[in-house]
Design a protein around this motif. Structure first.
Motif, PDB file in Angstrom:
ATOM      1  N   LEU A 197       0.830  -1.207   0.000  1.00  0.00           N
ATOM      2  CA  LEU A 197       0.000   0.000   0.000  1.00  0.00           C
ATOM      3  C   LEU A 197       0.864   1.255   0.000  1.00  0.00           C
ATOM      4  O   LEU A 197       0.627   2.191  -0.769  1.00  0.00           O
ATOM      5  CB  LEU A 197      -0.941   0.019   1.210  1.00  0.00           C
ATOM      6  CG  LEU A 197      -2.087  -1.001   1.193  1.00  0.00           C
ATOM      7  CD1 LEU A 197      -2.873  -0.934   2.503  1.00  0.00           C
ATOM      8  CD2 LEU A 197      -3.024  -0.751   0.001  1.00  0.00           C
ATOM      9  N   VAL A 198       1.864   1.275   0.845  1.00  0.00           N
ATOM     10  CA  VAL A 198       2.675   2.484   0.956  1.00  0.00           C
ATOM     11  C   VAL A 198       3.477   2.698  -0.341  1.00  0.00           C
ATOM     12  O   VAL A 198       3.718   3.840  -0.759  1.00  0.00           O
ATOM     13  CB  VAL A 198       3.575   2.443   2.215  1.00  0.00           C
ATOM     14  CG1 VAL A 198       4.916   1.818   1.937  1.00  0.00           C
ATOM     15  CG2 VAL A 198       3.731   3.836   2.810  1.00  0.00           C
TER      16      VAL A 198
ATOM     17  N   ILE B  63       2.398   1.951  -3.434  1.00  0.00           N
ATOM     18  CA  ILE B  63       1.442   2.537  -4.385  1.00  0.00           C
ATOM     19  C   ILE B  63       1.167   4.006  -4.029  1.00  0.00           C
ATOM     20  O   ILE B  63       1.197   4.894  -4.882  1.00  0.00           O
ATOM     21  CB  ILE B  63       0.127   1.733  -4.391  1.00  0.00           C
ATOM     22  CG1 ILE B  63       0.380   0.324  -4.939  1.00  0.00           C
ATOM     23  CG2 ILE B  63      -0.959   2.449  -5.193  1.00  0.00           C
ATOM     24  CD1 ILE B  63      -0.755  -0.658  -4.688  1.00  0.00           C
ATOM     25  N   PHE B  64       0.886   4.247  -2.761  1.00  0.00           N
ATOM     26  CA  PHE B  64       0.538   5.606  -2.325  1.00  0.00           C
ATOM     27  C   PHE B  64       1.711   6.565  -2.559  1.00  0.00           C
ATOM     28  O   PHE B  64       1.522   7.702  -2.988  1.00  0.00           O
ATOM     29  CB  PHE B  64       0.163   5.626  -0.834  1.00  0.00           C
ATOM     30  CG  PHE B  64      -1.063   4.823  -0.479  1.00  0.00           C
ATOM     31  CD1 PHE B  64      -1.862   4.241  -1.460  1.00  0.00           C
ATOM     32  CD2 PHE B  64      -1.437   4.646   0.854  1.00  0.00           C
ATOM     33  CE1 PHE B  64      -2.995   3.498  -1.132  1.00  0.00           C
ATOM     34  CE2 PHE B  64      -2.570   3.912   1.193  1.00  0.00           C
ATOM     35  CZ  PHE B  64      -3.341   3.339   0.202  1.00  0.00           C
ATOM     36  N   ALA B  65       2.922   6.107  -2.258  1.00  0.00           N
ATOM     37  CA  ALA B  65       4.095   6.977  -2.392  1.00  0.00           C
ATOM     38  C   ALA B  65       4.368   7.301  -3.858  1.00  0.00           C
ATOM     39  O   ALA B  65       4.712   8.437  -4.203  1.00  0.00           O
ATOM     40  CB  ALA B  65       5.322   6.316  -1.748  1.00  0.00           C
ATOM     41  N   ARG B  66       4.186   6.307  -4.733  1.00  0.00           N
ATOM     42  CA  ARG B  66       4.408   6.532  -6.163  1.00  0.00           C
ATOM     43  C   ARG B  66       3.376   7.541  -6.682  1.00  0.00           C
ATOM     44  O   ARG B  66       3.698   8.466  -7.424  1.00  0.00           O
ATOM     45  CB  ARG B  66       4.282   5.202  -6.901  1.00  0.00           C
ATOM     46  CG  ARG B  66       4.882   5.167  -8.267  1.00  0.00           C
ATOM     47  CD  ARG B  66       5.094   3.731  -8.726  1.00  0.00           C
ATOM     48  NE  ARG B  66       3.891   2.916  -8.519  1.00  0.00           N
ATOM     49  CZ  ARG B  66       3.886   1.576  -8.524  1.00  0.00           C
ATOM     50  NH1 ARG B  66       4.996   0.902  -8.718  1.00  0.00           N
ATOM     51  NH2 ARG B  66       2.766   0.917  -8.323  1.00  0.00           N
ATOM     52  N   ALA B  67       2.141   7.373  -6.242  1.00  0.00           N
ATOM     53  CA  ALA B  67       1.083   8.293  -6.675  1.00  0.00           C
ATOM     54  C   ALA B  67       1.355   9.709  -6.171  1.00  0.00           C
ATOM     55  O   ALA B  67       1.227  10.688  -6.916  1.00  0.00           O
ATOM     56  CB  ALA B  67      -0.280   7.801  -6.174  1.00  0.00           C
ATOM     57  N   LYS B  68       1.731   9.819  -4.908  1.00  0.00           N
ATOM     58  CA  LYS B  68       1.998  11.149  -4.342  1.00  0.00           C
ATOM     59  C   LYS B  68       3.127  11.844  -5.095  1.00  0.00           C
ATOM     60  O   LYS B  68       3.041  13.035  -5.408  1.00  0.00           O
ATOM     61  CB  LYS B  68       2.371  11.033  -2.860  1.00  0.00           C
ATOM     62  CG  LYS B  68       2.798  12.378  -2.238  1.00  0.00           C
ATOM     63  CD  LYS B  68       3.156  12.225  -0.766  1.00  0.00           C
ATOM     64  CE  LYS B  68       3.832  13.468  -0.215  1.00  0.00           C
ATOM     65  NZ  LYS B  68       3.053  14.711  -0.345  1.00  0.00           N
TER      66      LYS B  68
ATOM     67  N   VAL C  35       4.151  11.478  -8.208  1.00  0.00           N
ATOM     68  CA  VAL C  35       3.686  11.915  -9.532  1.00  0.00           C
ATOM     69  C   VAL C  35       2.725  13.090  -9.406  1.00  0.00           C
ATOM     70  O   VAL C  35       2.835  14.085 -10.125  1.00  0.00           O
ATOM     71  CB  VAL C  35       2.982  10.746 -10.266  1.00  0.00           C
ATOM     72  CG1 VAL C  35       2.290  11.230 -11.525  1.00  0.00           C
ATOM     73  CG2 VAL C  35       3.993   9.654 -10.597  1.00  0.00           C
TER      74      VAL C  35
END
Lengths: 298, 298
Positions: free
Chosen positions: B274-275, B277-282, B284
């Motif tokens: 989860l972290v 995915i969330f970190a990659r999204a943040k 970008v």
């Protein structure tokens, strides 16, 4: 504030966006209250002290809570239990303990395990406020103006402790409601936790496309607003997803089913069905968007 | 503008948010250009004339385009073909025809079917601008400032017609890029059409819950931003979904697969995943959010 909530020393464990903003709000309304900051990162505490958000700092929670009338645990939900364990035997007599976690079921379980005889002094709380930014630098005294704070007191919680927290949050500009723990977690899964997960998933999904750099060049205001919450702190949101797993999974199942139905309508070119869904959504969204403006959400 | 784009009469078919805003921008830069408004709803046209957005109005497209140097078709994408059919035989020699539709594949097909010998004068266009509001009352001259307009000229399109549209949009404050029709529809499915569908689906999903009234009481700023695009015009978005069905279905399949993977991570309490995915999204999202601010998206 001293008169209304009878605090002479407040300890804030976790001086980030929420903890820092609450400290600033108390400072503005009651300069006489001594504010002790506590956290694991010394530079952040020193910065908070330079900014005047706290009066002094400690890195050991057991030390930090000594002599405090009010202890606010404002660390990410995954770290709350450890803090409870560290402070339970060092709380001053009659001190009220509260938290600001975005999930409540897991926090209440942690309190039952760790706060022992002090459960009556614990008032679980959640200010529905925040921005996608984090850290004490992002904190400001007006964060809670017009926002809603949900308290989820336990059967054991002393009524005066609840009233103390009500008074504190009202002084910070918030309106306060009480809610059952389980219901809180369901409501927040719907309006906050699921939307964050969708925003993170969408941005990550696009970022992994071959032409993602180009794609984002053509993303405009609507996309920027839609994905703003994907700029939130990843570790914080991992904790929230794990802490509120059951309610999240219920909402994810519900949403995925509805998305499959919408996808089917697109596949079948069922314009009537699409316009029905879109119109119902617009009507509801227009209605709540015109209600009292609340600053932001965590 | 008269000098730069040599227009003496411009006809806008569909005087809503986009058509009205373009009229206002032209009016501001080139008061000498006569602007004719056309639409099915007489009261809206009268209101547009009262507001000074147009000089005069017609309800018959065939009448409205007579003698115009430039015809802007600004009706919902589902209605464009009918307008093309109505105007094809009445266009002045050399007149340029453009549209502002959010999808381009279906518009180009409609043009091939309906514009016949005038295809060389047709410049498909899409200003990536808009708000969730609609109608001439919501229009304003600055809508296109800093926004991106995508032109998708055909092999048949005369180059001078493309240059005329470039000049017009630049005068309205936009930057102009050219793109292949198919690529346009894929990019917009990703950054605009899918997000709209997700926002509509989420709000409708919550609205159909038993305690929906209460749920929306606790929705705050993040939710408000996330769902802003669900206040968009339902019929317009039905048209867009149907017009860009193939690209939408591709994106929906991609997103649903990714959401299933995220759901699995929540189910398995896989915090590491989860972290990630969330970190990659943040990362970008933070990056593109700091790029040149564009007003809004349709």
């Amino acid at each position: 504030m001293s008169a209304a909530v009878s605090i002479s020393r407040m300890t804030i464990i976790g001086v980030g966006l929420i903890g820092g903003s609450l400290a600033r709000a108390v400072r503005r309304n009651s300069p006489a209250v001594e504010i002790v900051g506590c956290g694991r990162h010394l530079p952040n505490l020193q910065r908070a002290q330079e900014l005047g958000v706290i009066d002094r700092h400690e890195t050991d929670p057991a030390q930090a809570v000594q002599g405090a009338d009010l202890v606010v645990v404002a660390v990410p939900v995954g770290s709350i239990e450890g803090v409870f364990a560290a402070i339970a035997d060092n709380l001053a007599p009659g001190a009220v303990v509260t938290d600001v976690g975005s999930t409540k079921g897991n926090v209440v379980e942690a309190a039952r395990r760790r706060l022992g005889g002090r459960l009556a002094d614990f008032v679980p709380g959640h200010p529905i406020a925040g921005t996608e930014r984090s850290g004490v630098e992002a904190s400001f005294a007006e964060l809670f103006h017009g926002c809603c704070v949900i308290l989820t007191p336990l059967a054991e919680t002393r009524r005066p402790a609840v009233e103390r927290m009500q008074a504190l949050w009202r002084l910070a500009g918030a309106r306060v409601v009480e809610m059952d723990v389980r219901h809180h977690d369901q409501v927040l899964a719907a309006t906050s936790h699921l939307p964050h997960l969708l925003a993170y998933t969408l941005v990550d999904s696009l970022a992994r496309m071959d032409d993602s750099e180009e794609i984002f060049n053509y993303a405009a205001g609507g996309f920027r607003d839609f994905t703003r919450i994907a700029s939130s702190d990843p570790a914080l949101w991992r904790d929230i997803c794990l802490a509120n797993r059951e309610a999240m999974l219920d909402m994810l199942q519900r949403f995925s089913g509805d998305l499959a139905a919408v996808t089917q309508a697109v596949r079948e070119a069922d314009g009537e069905r699409l316009v029905q869904i879109f119109a119902r959504a617009k009507e509801v969204r227009d209605r709540f968007a015109t209600k009292g403006k609340v600053r932001s959400e965590e």
